[in-house]
Design a protein around this motif. Sequence first.
Motif, PDB file in Angstrom:
ATOM      1  N   GLN A 186       0.892  -1.166   0.000  1.00  0.00           N
ATOM      2  CA  GLN A 186       0.000   0.000   0.000  1.00  0.00           C
ATOM      3  C   GLN A 186       0.927   1.213   0.000  1.00  0.00           C
ATOM      4  N   ALA A 187       0.780   2.053  -1.012  1.00  0.00           N
ATOM      5  CA  ALA A 187       1.808   3.068  -1.265  1.00  0.00           C
ATOM      6  C   ALA A 187       1.973   4.047  -0.104  1.00  0.00           C
ATOM      7  N   ALA A 188       0.909   4.372   0.594  1.00  0.00           N
ATOM      8  CA  ALA A 188       1.011   5.354   1.663  1.00  0.00           C
ATOM      9  C   ALA A 188       1.666   4.761   2.902  1.00  0.00           C
ATOM     10  N   SER A 189       1.125   3.677   3.396  1.00  0.00           N
ATOM     11  CA  SER A 189       1.545   3.153   4.696  1.00  0.00           C
ATOM     12  C   SER A 189       2.717   2.205   4.585  1.00  0.00           C
ATOM     13  N   GLY A 190       2.911   1.593   3.439  1.00  0.00           N
ATOM     14  CA  GLY A 190       3.928   0.559   3.289  1.00  0.00           C
ATOM     15  C   GLY A 190       3.455  -0.798   3.797  1.00  0.00           C
TER      16      GLY A 190
ATOM     17  N   LEU B 699      -0.819  10.290   6.853  1.00  0.00           N
ATOM     18  CA  LEU B 699       0.156   9.764   5.890  1.00  0.00           C
ATOM     19  C   LEU B 699       0.086   8.242   5.774  1.00  0.00           C
ATOM     20  N   MET B 700      -0.764   7.604   6.583  1.00  0.00           N
ATOM     21  CA  MET B 700      -0.996   6.170   6.405  1.00  0.00           C
ATOM     22  C   MET B 700      -1.924   5.917   5.222  1.00  0.00           C
ATOM     23  N   TYR B 702      -2.666   8.827   2.831  1.00  0.00           N
ATOM     24  CA  TYR B 702      -2.317   9.762   1.767  1.00  0.00           C
ATOM     25  C   TYR B 702      -0.925   9.384   1.271  1.00  0.00           C
ATOM     26  N   ALA B 703      -0.853   8.976   0.012  1.00  0.00           N
ATOM     27  CA  ALA B 703       0.347   8.286  -0.467  1.00  0.00           C
ATOM     28  C   ALA B 703       1.413   9.250  -0.966  1.00  0.00           C
ATOM     29  N   LEU B 704       2.152   9.780  -0.023  1.00  0.00           N
ATOM     30  CA  LEU B 704       3.329  10.563  -0.369  1.00  0.00           C
ATOM     31  C   LEU B 704       4.404   9.559  -0.816  1.00  0.00           C
ATOM     32  N   LYS B 706       7.843   7.607  -1.404  1.00  0.00           N
ATOM     33  CA  LYS B 706       9.117   7.479  -0.709  1.00  0.00           C
ATOM     34  C   LYS B 706      10.232   7.535  -1.763  1.00  0.00           C
ATOM     35  N   TYR B 709      10.495   4.898  -4.354  1.00  0.00           N
ATOM     36  CA  TYR B 709       9.482   4.759  -5.411  1.00  0.00           C
ATOM     37  C   TYR B 709       9.897   5.500  -6.673  1.00  0.00           C
TER      38      TYR B 709
END
Lengths: 283, 779
Positions: A186-190, B699-700, B702-704, B706, B709
């Motif tokens: 999951q891109a936001a939380s990892g 931020l869990m 909302y996909a900022l 890393k 990526y």
Amino acid sequence: MLLAEFDYAAPESLDEALALLGGGGNVRILAGGQSLLPTLKLRLDRPDLVVDLRKISELSYVREENGEIAIGTLTTYAELLASDFIESGVARCLAEAAASVGDLQVRNLGTIGGSLSHADPAADIPAAALALDCTLVARSEEGDRTIGATDFFHGLWTTALLPSEMLREVRFRKANGGGAYEKLRQAASGFALVGAAAVVEMDGDTIAGARVALTGVGSAPLRLHALEERLAGETLGEELLRDVCGDAGEAIESPLSDIHASAEYRAAMAGVTARRAILRAAG
Amino acid sequence: MMATTVPKLIGARIRRKEDPRLITGSSTYTDDLKLPGMLSMVLVRSPHAHARITEVDLSEAEGMDGVVAIVTGADLEGTVAGLPVAHNLEDLKEPPHRPRSIDKVRYVGDAVAAVVAVDPSRARDAAERVHVGYESLEAVVDIEAATEDGSPLVHEEEGSNIAFEFPFLAGDVDEALLNADVVLRLRLMNQRQIPVALEPRSVIAQFDRGFGKMTLWSSTQIPHLLRTQLAIGLGFPEHSIRVIAPEVGGGFGSKLNVYAEEFLAAHLARTLGRPVKWTADRSEGFLATTHGRDQLNDVEVGVDGEGRLLGMRVRMLQDLGAYHQLLTPAIPTLTVLMLPGCYRLPNLEVHLSGVFTNKTPTDAYRGAGRPEATFLIERVMDHIAAELDLDPAEVRRRNFIAADDFPATTATELIYDSGDYQTALDRLLEVADYAGLRREQKERRARGEVMGIGLSTYVEICGIGPSAALPAGGWEACTVEVRRTGAVVVKTGISPHGQGQETTFAQIVADRLGVPIEAVEIAHGDTDYVPEGIGTFGSRGMAVGGAALSLALDTIRAKAKKFAAHLLEAHEEDIEYEGDRLGIKGAPDRFVTLEDVIGAAYLATDLPEGVEPGLAATHFFEPPNFTFPFGAHLCVVDIDPETGEPTLRRYVGVDDCGNVINPMIVDGQLHGGIAQGIAQALFEEAVYDRNGQLVTGTLMDYALPKASYLPNYELHRTTTPTPVNPLGAKGIGEAGTVGSSPCVINAIVDALSPYGVRHLEMPARPEKIWRAMGSGASE
């Protein structure tokens, strides 16, 4: 970022910690703090007492005992990854799961016991614990109680642990075979959008036995027993895996659906990640 | 004697002077400051998107330990004005935007009361005990539904959710579409994004009763505009207000604003007689700091059989959120202006409507209106290529404004200063080996792999800007003071917060005055120390602020020459100023140094006739036009056919921002900018549910992206100076963001074209791509 008021204790022995745990009220255990602290900061949880375990150094270890690998509850992901015991073989699925957790900072602080006890439905370690068929050792003032991994995870953030208990140790048998963990992030939380852990033992080209578990797809991680049975005794091959894993998602009672992925996608990806994990574990 | 050659610093890859203190954590941000007697402010915010306030019960909270004051919207009425909106629009509906709501709340996060206590924890505890009664109302969430008759109204007194209409027409689009060989229709949603500066917003207000002076520390991009607005909003004389922007940890446009918390902290510091601090936590910032984008476009475009643009019609809906913030309605008008992109577009019709919804207000976010325009026209280019079976590079070539057309006037009446779009694209295709990539794609496709190549060619509007085109001045101010010891202090009106002007400005000073770069200090962000300025936004720091610096340096050099001529008993026009030496042309051994000049200027015992002592100058620079940086980007994407996961394998840019002062800083700005554009294309989306709750509230969710990526960037440049300012520099702060989102989406759509895909909405999450391939098409 401002926590509500609570009492705080940092006992130096396990017995002391267990006494505090058994003392009633809403007590939370602080291990690595990677899940608890955000929850407290958002004031989603308001414990009366936080028991900080980090002074109890004897809870952090990875060692071999009687043909089993034993991992202390306070062992961080980073400490686990530094251990020789999980580098190869079936334990590889645990190493890969731990390596995929969060980022370096999280892996330096977050603990194996914390991940298992918190039982986030998309956490990585629970899938590996299921695939390794781990034994979880719970401790209360009454003593130890062992729980099989398949009986441990009850649902969203709920486990077999009683309020007076804490997880003390995780163990699994050193067995022949290989392990692997595959994850769509999951891109936001990892966390895992879908994660699949597999442990496979081969006998030549034949699958002697396999254990496969999923995370991220439902309210709790789950073992794919039916799929495992269909694999046992079969010759390993791309076609077999496509066939057997194609409907892996059907084992999930009510797949999660949220803004990150639909139930349909998660179910389909369960099959893809399971197949890839099995293939690597067998290789 | 031999002429000394000093290596030029302009154009050199100098490491940033500001970085050591930033990297080692030894600099001071607003929240780091602790003043004696300081109080903490925490806001009571609405959990409802749309509700009537029936009751505010303070009784329990007021009695709590450590609570000093609680104010509601009603307490402020008549004392603190509404928040400002700056615009040039006709008939803009401007419903009051009170720092605290009184009657209604209009988005989740809309504030109802402010609690002040002796420390932040107590303030927060008490804020939880402020009991607000709400009568829930139906929320206006969908932007199209908001425009329909019978929709609930965000501001009932306005009679409609449409805050303004902005029609634009150039040429005859009906005729153009009628004559077109092909008419294409597209619907493009530019999703809402949440700016995530590393440092959340923070404010401290301190009132000195003796002097009657208000000092406000704020994490802001615009200390001077904030000073003026505080004076207006709180009824203060402007000379009694000092605004300080200490270290500011990023803004991206979200701190280009005047916020309720700034007014409130100042008001409370004055009434309570003690300093008041407010700092947002991350989740609060997600709700109560402006968002970006959120624009829906329906496009109709006509082309001839060769793929040349004939005319375009755009129906544009901009989600404003619940209120106007400083530039909310102005942002989409920038989209309208930049719709022609790099291309000849003779006929253009746009109908823009700005629409209120029950969401956090939108405003500037890196690119501010231009990424939307570029996304639109660059998707159009690829649609034309797909429809006519042409190479996307060729379609662009056929439509480019030619290099010899500059300065070029667009359908939207902008005058593009300078440019050479074809050269930038040619260079890109060469350095990326475009032909080779297309061959590789063919081979990979034959093997069942999914690979895409995306292009985008962009032009953006920067160096903001001429004052005539702006609601509140577009100039910039700069003072240069050469001190007695040879130290040089530059006081610039821009307010850098990561852009690196402490280094680039010092490079310019070092070269132009012949002083070591270490002897130069760039001061900014304190309105008592730097009396005038506009701020840092719209890629204007160098193009406008640097130009003001350049003018001040011209004056200092001219005055230094007067002193040198006097000391050397020569004519002023015979003096050459090179390095730190001022000598007589053709007489290499007759010179004085800058040190000699400084001595003469400050001892002042023997002044040249009509020359004042000292060596300092202040200038205001008024730009005659905007600048228009441009470039061409290419990326290569590989898609996992089973999962839909895209991997950006390569990202290549050829950017042209005119003259470059520091290539390393330009690269850095591009890295960050491209990352933010990729983030919009692949990851970031602010999601509201139908009740107006922000689902991506942390931020869990909302996909900022890393670092892992993102790809490595291969950056190249062409250099086309601008005639608009003396430096020839155009600005680079936003270019990467403007160019990259369409580049990535074009690559993904290119990858999926064998599946018949013509468009994919941002963010292109794996599931969307997987579905576009036909739901699990793994064969």
